[in-house]
Design a protein around this motif. Structure first.
Motif: not given
Length: 98
Positions: A23-29
């Motif tokens: 999962d390459v999304r940002e921490v908040d995502e």
């Protein structure tokens, strides 16, 4: 670049084939939920953390809608990794989340 739909990935979990989901999304995502067992590596850190991935295993790249995971897939392919981009990203995911 190889592609997989969220439905195909969900079906793949029902087989005995081992697949790494990245999962390459940002921490908040990711805080809103991620695919169970997936490894969270934000896109901006992928170059520095790719040593955590196995070149011999299939790595399914996931983001919110499929764009960032597509860029991650291209980058890792150029480094010799086996990668598949999940089209539609988490917006298309209808399976369990953790």
């Amino acid at each position: 670049m190889k592609k997989i739909t969220s439905t195909e990935l969900k079906e793949l979990f029902n087989t005995e084939k081992i697949v790494n989901v990245i999962d390459v999304r940002e921490v908040d995502e990711v805080a809103t939920g991620k695919i169970p067992g997936s490894i969270h590596i934000p896109l901006g850190l992928l170059e520095f953390r790719m040593h955590e991935l196995h070149k011999s295993k299939e790595n399914v790249m996931v983001c919110r809608s499929g764009g960032r995971s597509g860029r991650a897939s291209q980058f890792l392919e150029n480094q010799g990794f086996k990668v598949i981009n999940m089209t539609g990203g988490m917006l298309a995911w209808e399976g369990d989340m953790e």
